[in-house]
Design an enzyme around this catalytic site. Structure first.
Site, mmCIF file in Angstrom:
data_model
loop_
_atom_site.group_PDB
_atom_site.id
_atom_site.type_symbol
_atom_site.label_atom_id
_atom_site.label_comp_id
_atom_site.label_asym_id
_atom_site.label_seq_id
_atom_site.Cartn_x
_atom_site.Cartn_y
_atom_site.Cartn_z
ATOM 1 N N HIS A 510 47.644 61.449 90.230
ATOM 2 C CA HIS A 510 47.179 60.448 89.695
ATOM 3 C C HIS A 510 47.569 59.408 89.589
ATOM 4 C CE1 HIS A 510 43.897 59.173 86.487
ATOM 5 N NE2 HIS A 510 45.075 58.229 86.255
ATOM 6 N N GLU A 511 48.898 59.061 89.061
ATOM 7 C CA GLU A 511 49.636 57.920 88.767
ATOM 8 C C GLU A 511 50.088 57.376 90.289
ATOM 9 O OE1 GLU A 511 49.475 56.177 86.226
ATOM 10 O OE2 GLU A 511 48.714 57.849 84.963
ATOM 11 N N HIS A 514 47.062 55.244 91.541
ATOM 12 C CA HIS A 514 47.052 54.059 91.166
ATOM 13 C C HIS A 514 48.285 53.200 92.128
ATOM 14 C CE1 HIS A 514 44.661 54.282 87.873
ATOM 15 N NE2 HIS A 514 45.098 55.053 87.008
ATOM 16 N N HIS A 517 46.838 52.394 95.373
ATOM 17 C CA HIS A 517 46.208 50.993 95.237
ATOM 18 C C HIS A 517 46.857 49.982 95.102
ATOM 19 C CE1 HIS A 517 42.125 49.876 92.861
ATOM 20 N NE2 HIS A 517 42.185 49.400 94.160
HETATM 21 ZN ZN LIG Z 1 44.954 56.267 85.528
#
Ligand SMILES: [Zn+2]
Length: 724
Positions: A510-511, A514, A517
Site C-alpha cells: 500500500h505505502e 503511494h 504515485h
Molecule cells: Zn494510504
C-alpha cells in the site's frame, strides 16, 4: 484503510508552501554592516539555505541540525513573500508565465525546509522539534493567508481564469489555472476585508489548535503506556514480545517491569493475545480514554475545532464544513457520503452481530461468565478464528520475513508491472540507522527517483504508516522525486530476522503504491505532481497495489519460510486468504463509525453551541443505528488525528471511496491478464504519471474505459459473492 494517508502535517506544509507574509517588516535602515555580515554567515553555514548537492537534492541529513530549521523557515518565508509580492505588484498585465509559472517557481527555500522539517517531525520527533512546530504553526498559517488573501494576486489569477479558453494553453496549463483559481476562492479571496480579517483569525486559531491536539496526543500516548509488574500477567505474548516489553520498560525507567505501548487506534494489537482479562481491560481503557483528562485533555479542542470550522465555512458561504470540504472532492456533497455509508450499515451490522454471537458463544465455551466487552473481542475472536480456520498467526509469520517481503514481494511486483527496479544506495545519508536509501530505475535503465524505506517502529515516530516526499517531481524546476515510506513494524531484536504479519505485508504494498504515485509522476508543474490529487482519489493508487500481495505469482516468489526457504504450504496460504474475510463486520463497522463521526462533527452549523464531546459521539452513532458497545469507533474524537489534527476533516470516508476505484481497477487488470507490463503501462500512463494534471474521473476512464462500479468493492470485502 487501516493505513494513514500521506503524512497530514506534510500535506499541510505543502499546501502552505505556495504562500508569504506581506506584513513582514521591511529591513530597517539602521541595520549595521556587522549585523548584515553575521546574517550572511548564518546563512552560509546553514545547509538548509542552499540546494543539497546530493543526487536529486536528497537532504544531507548528516549536516542538518535542529537549530538550522527556524532561521531557514524565517528566511524562506521572507524570500517567498518578496517573490509573491513582485508577482502580485507587477505593472505588466497578467500572463500565464508572469503569474502562474512565476508562482510555481517561487518559495524554493520554504518548500525545501518545510518538507524536510515536517517529515522529520513526524518520523523522528524530539522536544526541540515539537517546540519548533508550535512556534511555526501560527506563522505558517499567517504566511499562507497573506498569499491566498492578497487582492492584487487574486485579481491576476481571476483575469487568467476568465480568459482561460482564449489563451489556447495545453491541458496541464489550463488545469493549473483552474486549480489555483479554486484554491484562492476557497481560501476566501473573494471576501470583503472584514471577512478576510475574520478568516485570518480563525485560520491562526485553527492552526494552533490542531497543533496542540497533535502534541497532546503524542505526549499522552507515550505517557499512558501500560506498566506491567510481573511477567505472569503477560501470558499469551511471545518470548520476543516479552523481551521487547522488558527492554521498553527499562528504557522508560521501570527496570524489572514490562511496558506495553499504546498504538494509534482504539483497538490494540496485544488484545488478541493477552489472556489476563484485567490487563486487557487496562490496555483498552488506556487507549479508549486517551486525552480525556488532565493537561492533555483534547475535548475542549475538539469542540472548538468543530465550531471553528463551521464558522469558517459560513464565512465562505457554506452550511457546514463538510459541505465546503466535499465540493472539491469526487464525492461532491455530504449527502453522497452519508448515502454511501448508510446503504452499507444494515448489512455490516448484521454481519457484526453474527460475529458477536460467535464470540459470546466462545466465551461461554471457555468457561467465562461475563458479557462481551470491547477488550474481549479480539482475544476470543482469535479462538473463533482458530476454530473456524485453524490458523496460527505465528506460524504464518514465519513465511513473511521482512527483507524477502520487500525485495521478492513488493519490488518484484513493481518490476513485473512497471519494469522498474530498486537498487540500494548505502552511500546516501539517512536520518536514522534503520532508514535505508534506494534509487529507482526505469525499464530503459534511466534513473527516476530516490526512495527512503523507514519501516520500523521507534520512539518519537507518529503511529500508523504513511508516504511523503522530501523533493517533489517537476519538469518546470527540473526536480526528480525523493520519497519516503514510514511504517511502525516492530523490529526483531538484533541478530534475528523481523517477521511481519500479513496485514503489514499488504501495508508495505500500500505505502509503496503511494510511493510510486510520487516517484512515477511525470508532470510539468509542482502543484499538480504525484499525490497532489483529491482526498477521495489519493488512496486509490495505494489500495490498488495491496491485492498483489496475494497474487499467485507474487506470493510464490516471496512467501518462503525464513529458515528453510520452503514456500508457504498451499493449504496454509488458503487459510490465510479465507481468514481475511473473518471479522469483516467489525473491521468495516469500526471504520464506518469513525467516518460517520467525522462527517457528523463537520455537519454542524455555525449557529450551534459548543458540544459536549462524549454526548455528541454517542448521539452521532445512534443516529445512524450504530449502538454496539462492543464495537467502538476505530478512533474516538480525542485521538482522531485524521479528523481533528490533520488534513482529513470531513474526509475520513475517502478511504472507502478510493477503495471502490481500487477494487474496480484491480478486477479489471485481472481480466486483462494480470501481472504484466502492458497492464502496468496503461495504469502508469493514465493514473500514476498524471498526478492532478487532469480531473480524476477523466484519468480513471482513460485507464478503465468506463466509470467504476461498487461490485468489486463488495466482493473484496466479502459482502457480496462473485457471479461469473
Ligand atoms: Zn494510504
Amino acid at each position: 484503510m487501516r493505513k494513514t494517508l500521506i503524512a497530514t502535517t506534510v500535506a499541510a506544509a505543502l499546501a502552505l508552501a505556495a504562500c508569504g507574509d506581506n506584513t513582514a517588516p521591511a529591513q530597517t535602515a539602521t541595520e549595521t554592516v556587522a549585523e548584515a555580515a553575521t546574517a550572511v554567515e548564518a546563512i552560509s553555514s546553514n545547509p538548509l539555505m542552499v540546494k543539497s548537492t546530493l543526487q536529486y537534492e536528497a537532504p544531507n541529513f548528516n549536516d542538518i541540525k535542529d537549530d538550522h530549521f527556524l532561521p531557514a523557515f524565517e528566511e524562506g518565508m521572507k524570500q517567498h513573500m518578496t517573490e509573491v509580492l513582485a508577482i502580485a505588484n507587477n505593472p505588466a498585465p497578467a500572463t500565464f508565465d508572469n503569474t502562474l509559472v512565476a508562482l510555481e517557481k517561487s518559495g524554493e527555500l520554504l518548500t525545501r525546509v518545510s518538507r524536510i522539517f515536517y517529515n522529520l517531525a513526524g518520523s523522528s520527533s524530539n522536544p526541540q522539534r515539537r517546540e519548533i512546530q508550535s512556534e511555526l504553526a501560527p506563522k505558517m498559517a499567517a504566511h499562507s493567508d497573506n498569499i491566498n488573501l492578497n487582492p492584487q494576486l487574486f485579481a491576476r489569477i481571476k483575469s487568467l481564469y476568465n480568459q482561460r479558453e482564449a489563451l489556447k494553453l495545453d491541458g496541464e496549463s489550463l488545469r493549473l489555472i483552474e486549480v489555483y483559481y479554486e484554491r484562492f476562492v476557497r481560501a476566501g479571496a473573494q471576501l470583503t476585508e472584514e471577512q478576510k480579517t475574520a478568516i485570518r483569525a480563525l485560520n491562526e486559531e485553527h492552526s494552533t489548535l490542531t497543533n496542540q491536539f497533535s502534541q497532546n496526543l503524542l505526549a499522552e500516548t507515550k505517557k499512558i503506556a501500560v506498566v506491567v509488574d510481573t511477567q505472569a500477567e503477560l501470558a499469551g505474548l511471545s518470548d520476543a514480545q516479552i523481551t521487547a516489553a522488558a527492554n521498553a520498560a527499562k528504557e522508560a525507567g521501570h527496570d524489572g517491569k514490562y511496558l506495553i505501548s499504546i498504538t494509534n487506534t482504539t483497538r490494540q494489537p496485544v488484545l488478541s493475545q493477552l489472556s489476563n482479562r484485567e490487563l486487557r481491560q487496562r490496555v483498552w481503557e488506556a487507549s479508549a480514554n486517551r486525552n480525556q483528562s488532565g493537561e492533555t485533555d483534547n475535548r475542549p479542542i475538539v469542540a472548538r475545532l468543530a465550531q471553528l470550522r463551521a464558522e469558517r465555512a459560513k464565512l465562505l458561504g457554506y452550511d457546514s464544513w463538510a459541505s465546503y470540504g466535499l465540493e472539491s472532492q469526487m464525492a461532491k456533497t455530504p449527502q453522497a457520503v452519508f448515502d454511501m455509508l448508510g446503504s452499507m450499515v444494515p448489512a455490516v451490522i448484521a454481519n457484526t452481530n453474527k460475529e458477536a454471537d460467535a464470540i459470546s458463544q466462545m466465551i461461554k465455551q471457555q468457561g467465562g461468565d461475563f458479557e462481551l466487552q470491547p477488550w474481549d473481542w479480539e482475544y476470543y475472536g482469535e479462538f473463533v478464528r482458530q476454530a473456524k480456520f485453524d490458523l496460527d498467526e505465528s506460524e504464518v509469520k514465519q513465511y513473511f520475513e521482512f527483507e524477502r517481503v520487500l525485495k521478492d514481494g513488493v519490488f518484484f511486483t513493481f518490476q513485473r508491472l512497471y519494469g522498474i527496479r530498486f537498487e540500494p544506495r548505502p552511500d546516501l545519508p539517512t536520518y536514522h540507522p534503520d532508514v535505508k536509501a534506494y534509487e529507482l530505475f526505469d525499464t530503459d535503465g534511466s534513473s527516476l527517483a530516490i526512495f527512503y524505506a523507514d519501516y520500523f517502529a521507534r520512539e518519537g515516530k507518529r503511529g500508523g504508516a504513511w508516504m511523503s516526499s522530501f523533493v517533489g517531481q517537476s519538469h518546470l524546476t527540473g526536480q526528480k522525486p525523493v520519497v519516503v515510506n514510514v511504517m511502525n513494524i516492530p523490529k526483531a531484536p538484533a541478530g534475528e530476522p523481523t517477521l511481519v504479519s500479513y496485514d503489514n505485508v499488504t501495508t508495505m504494498f500500500h505505502e509503496l503504491g503511494h510511493g510510486l504515485h510520487g516517484m512515477l509522476s511525470n508532470v510539468k508543474f509542482p502543484t499538480l505532481a504525484g499525490t497532489s490529487v483529491s482526498r477521495d482519489f489519493v488512496e486509490f493508487p495505494s489500495t490498488f497495489e495491496e491485492d498483489w500481495a496475494a497474487h499467485p505469482e507474487v506470493i510464490a516468489n516471496y512467501a518462503k519460510h525464513y529458515k528453510t526457504g520452503e514456500p508457504i504450504p498451499s493449504e496454509l496460504l488458503e487459510k490465510v486468504m479465507k481468514s481475511r474475510s473473518f471479522n469483516q463486520g467489525f473491521d468495516t463497522l469500526e471504520y464506518m463509525s469513525a467516518a460517520l463521526l467525522d462527517m457528523e462533527w463537520h455537519s454542524l452549523s455555525a449557529d450551534e453551541p459548543l458540544q459536549d464531546v462524549n454526548a455528541f459521539e454517542a448521539q452521532a452513532l445512534k443516529k445512524h443505528g450504530i449502538t454496539l458497545a462492543a464495537v467502538p469507533p476505530r478512533y474516538k474524537s480525542t485521538y482522531f488525528s485524521h479528523s481533528m489534527g490533520g488534513g482529513y476533516s470531513a474526509g475520513y470516508y475517502a478511504y472507502m471511496w478510493s477503495e471502490i476505484l481500487a477494487a474496480d481497477a484491480f478486477a479489471y487488470v485481472q481480466q486483462q491478464g494480470g501481472l504484466k507490463l502492458e497492464n502496468g503501462q496503461n495504469y502508469r500512463d493514465n493514473i500514476l504519471s498524471v498526478g492532478n494534471s487532469r480531473p480524476p474521473m477523466e484519468s480513471y476512464k482513460a485507464f478503465r474505459g468506463q466509470e467504476p462500479t461498487t461490485d468489486a468493492l463488495l466482493i473484496r470485502r466479502g459482502l457480496k459473492t462473485k457471479v461469473e
